[in-house]
Design an enzyme around this catalytic site. Structure first.
Site, PDB file in Angstrom:
ATOM      1  N   ASP A 126      -8.153 -26.483 -23.238  1.00  0.00           N
ATOM      2  CA  ASP A 126      -6.908 -27.395 -23.306  1.00  0.00           C
ATOM      3  C   ASP A 126      -7.479 -28.974 -23.142  1.00  0.00           C
ATOM      4  OD1 ASP A 126      -5.055 -28.816 -23.687  1.00  0.00           O
ATOM      5  OD2 ASP A 126      -3.782 -27.423 -24.167  1.00  0.00           O
ATOM      6  N   ARG A 156       2.560 -24.208 -25.094  1.00  0.00           N
ATOM      7  CA  ARG A 156       3.630 -22.679 -25.812  1.00  0.00           C
ATOM      8  C   ARG A 156       3.310 -21.906 -26.592  1.00  0.00           C
ATOM      9  NH1 ARG A 156       7.445 -27.925 -26.180  1.00  0.00           N
ATOM     10  NH2 ARG A 156       5.999 -28.547 -27.527  1.00  0.00           N
ATOM     11  N   ILE A 157       3.303 -22.071 -27.777  1.00  0.00           N
ATOM     12  CA  ILE A 157       2.292 -21.304 -28.682  1.00  0.00           C
ATOM     13  C   ILE A 157       1.016 -21.009 -28.091  1.00  0.00           C
ATOM     14  CG2 ILE A 157       2.310 -21.051 -30.871  1.00  0.00           C
ATOM     15  CD1 ILE A 157       3.741 -22.741 -32.044  1.00  0.00           C
ATOM     16  N   ASP A 201      -1.887 -19.608 -41.914  1.00  0.00           N
ATOM     17  CA  ASP A 201      -0.538 -19.143 -42.147  1.00  0.00           C
ATOM     18  C   ASP A 201       0.027 -20.896 -42.981  1.00  0.00           C
ATOM     19  OD1 ASP A 201       3.073 -18.955 -42.050  1.00  0.00           O
ATOM     20  OD2 ASP A 201       2.619 -20.244 -40.181  1.00  0.00           O
ATOM     21  N   HIS A 233       4.015 -20.495 -44.786  1.00  0.00           N
ATOM     22  CA  HIS A 233       3.810 -21.263 -43.638  1.00  0.00           C
ATOM     23  C   HIS A 233       5.061 -21.451 -43.109  1.00  0.00           C
ATOM     24  CE1 HIS A 233       3.948 -25.363 -41.656  1.00  0.00           C
ATOM     25  NE2 HIS A 233       4.891 -24.993 -41.303  1.00  0.00           N
ATOM     26  N   ILE A 234       5.347 -19.030 -42.522  1.00  0.00           N
ATOM     27  CA  ILE A 234       5.992 -19.364 -42.366  1.00  0.00           C
ATOM     28  C   ILE A 234       6.377 -18.840 -40.699  1.00  0.00           C
ATOM     29  CG2 ILE A 234       6.515 -17.944 -44.147  1.00  0.00           C
ATOM     30  CD1 ILE A 234       4.816 -15.142 -42.910  1.00  0.00           C
ATOM     31  N   GLY A 235       5.697 -19.396 -40.049  1.00  0.00           N
ATOM     32  CA  GLY A 235       5.779 -18.973 -38.514  1.00  0.00           C
ATOM     33  C   GLY A 235       7.321 -19.739 -37.790  1.00  0.00           C
ATOM     34  N   ALA A 236       8.533 -20.416 -38.382  1.00  0.00           N
ATOM     35  CA  ALA A 236       9.212 -20.841 -37.536  1.00  0.00           C
ATOM     36  C   ALA A 236      10.400 -19.924 -38.499  1.00  0.00           C
ATOM     37  CB  ALA A 236       9.857 -22.026 -37.438  1.00  0.00           C
ATOM     38  N   GLU A 245      -0.683 -27.900 -49.272  1.00  0.00           N
ATOM     39  CA  GLU A 245       0.476 -26.782 -49.150  1.00  0.00           C
ATOM     40  C   GLU A 245       1.300 -26.961 -50.555  1.00  0.00           C
ATOM     41  OE1 GLU A 245       2.549 -26.215 -45.555  1.00  0.00           O
ATOM     42  OE2 GLU A 245       0.568 -25.621 -44.755  1.00  0.00           O
TER      43      GLU A 245
HETATM   44  P1  NAD Z   1       2.963 -27.748 -27.695  1.00  0.00           P
HETATM   45  O1  NAD Z   1       2.570 -29.294 -27.162  1.00  0.00           O
HETATM   46  O2  NAD Z   1       3.361 -27.008 -26.581  1.00  0.00           O
HETATM   47  O3  NAD Z   1       1.258 -27.555 -27.123  1.00  0.00           O
HETATM   48  C1  NAD Z   1      -0.258 -27.964 -27.812  1.00  0.00           C
HETATM   49  C2  NAD Z   1      -0.948 -27.649 -26.807  1.00  0.00           C
HETATM   50  O4  NAD Z   1      -1.895 -28.769 -27.059  1.00  0.00           O
HETATM   51  C3  NAD Z   1      -0.499 -28.507 -25.653  1.00  0.00           C
HETATM   52  O5  NAD Z   1      -1.521 -27.906 -24.699  1.00  0.00           O
HETATM   53  C4  NAD Z   1      -2.044 -30.087 -25.975  1.00  0.00           C
HETATM   54  O6  NAD Z   1      -2.290 -30.683 -24.704  1.00  0.00           O
HETATM   55  C5  NAD Z   1      -3.657 -29.030 -26.673  1.00  0.00           C
HETATM   56  N1  NAD Z   1      -4.229 -30.430 -27.130  1.00  0.00           N
HETATM   57  C6  NAD Z   1      -3.585 -31.403 -27.552  1.00  0.00           C
HETATM   58  N2  NAD Z   1      -4.372 -32.549 -28.291  1.00  0.00           N
HETATM   59  C7  NAD Z   1      -5.698 -31.244 -28.410  1.00  0.00           C
HETATM   60  C8  NAD Z   1      -7.724 -31.550 -28.671  1.00  0.00           C
HETATM   61  N3  NAD Z   1      -8.084 -32.655 -29.011  1.00  0.00           N
HETATM   62  N4  NAD Z   1      -8.310 -29.971 -28.027  1.00  0.00           N
HETATM   63  C9  NAD Z   1      -6.902 -28.803 -27.607  1.00  0.00           C
HETATM   64  N5  NAD Z   1      -5.489 -28.978 -26.827  1.00  0.00           N
HETATM   65  C10 NAD Z   1      -5.186 -29.910 -27.171  1.00  0.00           C
HETATM   66  O7  NAD Z   1       2.384 -26.781 -29.137  1.00  0.00           O
HETATM   67  P2  NAD Z   1       2.840 -26.025 -29.647  1.00  0.00           P
HETATM   68  O8  NAD Z   1       4.655 -25.910 -29.418  1.00  0.00           O
HETATM   69  O9  NAD Z   1       2.192 -24.574 -28.751  1.00  0.00           O
HETATM   70  O10 NAD Z   1       2.730 -25.677 -30.823  1.00  0.00           O
HETATM   71  C11 NAD Z   1       1.059 -26.282 -31.013  1.00  0.00           C
HETATM   72  C12 NAD Z   1       1.083 -26.434 -32.754  1.00  0.00           C
HETATM   73  O11 NAD Z   1       1.713 -24.869 -33.749  1.00  0.00           O
HETATM   74  C13 NAD Z   1       1.421 -27.902 -33.577  1.00  0.00           C
HETATM   75  O12 NAD Z   1       0.322 -27.606 -33.841  1.00  0.00           O
HETATM   76  C14 NAD Z   1       2.851 -27.497 -33.792  1.00  0.00           C
HETATM   77  O13 NAD Z   1       2.307 -28.115 -35.729  1.00  0.00           O
HETATM   78  C15 NAD Z   1       2.623 -25.886 -34.877  1.00  0.00           C
HETATM   79  N6  NAD Z   1       3.347 -25.306 -34.899  1.00  0.00           N
HETATM   80  C16 NAD Z   1       3.386 -24.013 -36.944  1.00  0.00           C
HETATM   81  C17 NAD Z   1       4.503 -23.487 -36.856  1.00  0.00           C
HETATM   82  C18 NAD Z   1       4.241 -23.124 -38.050  1.00  0.00           C
HETATM   83  O14 NAD Z   1       5.219 -22.905 -39.234  1.00  0.00           O
HETATM   84  N7  NAD Z   1       3.042 -22.201 -38.515  1.00  0.00           N
HETATM   85  C19 NAD Z   1       5.766 -23.619 -36.042  1.00  0.00           C
HETATM   86  C20 NAD Z   1       5.417 -23.783 -35.102  1.00  0.00           C
HETATM   87  C21 NAD Z   1       4.921 -25.297 -34.546  1.00  0.00           C
END
Ligand code: NAD
Length: 310
Positions: A172, A152-153, A258, A281-284, A263
Site C-alpha cells: 500500500d 477496506r476490501i 470482475d 462487474h457484480i462486486g456490489a 465494460e
Molecule cells: P479503500 O479506499 O478503502 O482502499 C484503497 C487502498 O488502496 C487504500 O489503502 C489506499 O491507500 C491504497 N492505494 C491507493 N493508491 C495506491 C497505489 N498507487 N498503490 C498501492 N495502494 C494504493 O477502497 P476500497 O473500498 O477497498 O475499494 C478498493 C477498490 O475496489 C476501488 O477501486 C473501488 O472502486 C473498487 N470497488 C469495486 C467494486 C466492484 O463492484 N467490483 C465495488 C466496490 C469497490
C-alpha cells in the site's frame, strides 16, 4: 416546507422509508431521462442516483440554488461532475463502506473458481463431458496471497483468505497500522516483491493516474507462471492486452476478473480464454450491499440536513 428528494435511479426501499420518516418528501422517478431531469431538478433539495444517471454540470447548474446534495448509493462517482458540484457548492455523498463484504466474498469466489477450475468444469460438463483428469486444481491453503491496496476490501479479503490458511503479504502507499496487519499476520512488501512471491495477487486500489496500468507487461513478468491474478477494483488498473498475452502464452496460470478496461468487454480475447473466470462487474451486486448503500446514504442525507441545514 419539507426538503424534497428526487430519486432518479432504482434504489432499495429502505432509503425511502428512512427519508420519509425524517420528514423528507420523496419523488421516485427511477429511469428518468436526461432532458426531463434537467427540466425538473430545480424543484429539489436532494438528487439521489446510482450509476446510471449522469449528473452533468448542466444538471447541477439547473438544480441550484435549491439543489444542495447529490447522493450516490454506492461507491463510484464517475457519473457525477465533481468539479461542477464543488464550484456550485453542491455536496456529494456516497457510501464506499456499503459493498466491502460483498466485493471481498466475490474475490474469494473468483480465487477459488480459478484455482479449482469451477467455471470451466461447469462449461465442459454441460457440453456432455466428464473432465475429471483435466480439472486438476491447486489448493489455496498454505499459498501466499498478495493484496495490492490494503484498504477496506483488501483487508476483508485478507481476513477470509487467512481463515482458509493463506499467508498474507500486502502493498500500500499509506502506512498500515500494526494492529490491522496483526489480524491476518500480514507482512508489508514492495509491489515488486509481492508480485515475485505471491501465488494469488488481488488488486484493491482506486483508479488514479498512478494506478492506471499498475499491472502491465513488465509487472506481470515478475509474477510466478503458476500465479493467479484477481481484479475486482477497476478495469484500467490492469493493462488488459498484456494480461491477455500472458494468459494465452502460459506466462500466467489464470485470472479472475470482475472489471474491464471497457465494460462490457465485447469482442475481448478474454472471452475466449479457458483459464479466466469472468463476472460482469457484480462486486456490489448483492441484496445486502444494495440495502446497505441505500440505508447508509439515506442516513447521511438526513444527517446533513439535521446538523447543518444546507
Ligand atoms: P479503500 O479506499 O478503502 O482502499 C484503497 C487502498 O488502496 C487504500 O489503502 C489506499 O491507500 C491504497 N492505494 C491507493 N493508491 C495506491 C497505489 N498507487 N498503490 C498501492 N495502494 C494504493 O477502497 P476500497 O473500498 O477497498 O475499494 C478498493 C477498490 O475496489 C476501488 O477501486 C473501488 O472502486 C473498487 N470497488 C469495486 C467494486 C466492484 O463492484 N467490483 C465495488 C466496490 C469497490
Amino acid at each position: 416546507m419539507n426538503p424534497k428528494v428526487l430519486v432518479a435511479d432504482p434504489i432499495d426501499v429502505s432509503a425511502v422509508e428512512i427519508l420519509k420518516k425524517a420528514g423528507f418528501d420523496v419523488d421516485l422517478r427511477p429511469g428518468i431521462g436526461a432532458n426531463e431531469l434537467e427540466s425538473v431538478v430545480s424543484g429539489y433539495d436532494v438528487l439521489v442516483v446510482r450509476g446510471r444517471t449522469k449528473v452533468t454540470s448542466k444538471v447541477l447548474e439547473r438544480g441550484v440554488p435549491r439543489l444542495k446534495v447529490v447522493g450516490r448509493a454506492g461507491v463510484g462517482l464517475d457519473n457525477i461532475d465533481l468539479d461542477a458540484a464543488s464550484k456550485l457548492g453542491v455536496k456529494v455523498l456516497n457510501t464506499p463502506e456499503s459493498s466491502t463484504n460483498s466485493v471481498a466474498e466475490l474475490v474469494v469466489g473468483l480465487m477459488l473458481a480459478v484455482a479449482r477450475k469451477i467455471a470451466w468444469s461447469d462449461r465442459v460438463m454441460r457440453a456432455g463431458k466428464w473432465p475429471k483428469g483435466e480439472a486438476m486444481g491447486v489448493e489455496l491453503s498454505g499459498k501466499t496471497l498478495g493484496v495490492v491496496g490494503f484498504g477496506r476490501i483488501g483487508r476483508k479479503v485478507a481476513e477470509v483468505a487467512y481463515a482458509m490458511g493463506m499467508k498474507i503479504i500486502a502493498y500500500d502507499v499509506i502506512k498500515i497500522p500494526e494492529d490491522v496487519l496483526a489480524k491476518t499476520q500480514a507482512k508489508l512488501t514492495s509491489l515488486e516483491d509481492l508480485l515475485r512471491s505471491a501465488d494469488v495477487v488481488t488488486l484493491h486500489v482506486p483508479l488514479t493516474p498512478e494506478t492506471r496500468h499498475l499491472i502491465n507487461a513488465e509487472k506481470i513478468a515478475l509474477m510466478k507462471p503458476s500465479a493467479i491474478l484477481v481484479n475486482a477494483s477497476r478495469g484500467e488498473v490492469v493493462d488488459e492486452q498484456a494480461l491477455v498475452e500472458a494468459l494465452s502464452s502460459g506466462r500466467l496460470a489464470g485470472a479472475g476478473l470482475d472489471v474491464y478496461e471497457r465494460e462490457p468487454p465485447t469482442g475481448s480475447k478474454l472471452l475466449e480464454l479457458d483459464n479466466v473466470v469472468l463476472t460482469p462487474h457484480i462486486g456490489a451486486q448483492t441484496v445486502e450491499a444494495q440495502e446497505a448503500a441505500a440505508t447508509m446514504l439515506a442516513s447521511k442525507i438526513v444527517e446533513v440536513f439535521t446538523t447543518s441545514r444546507p
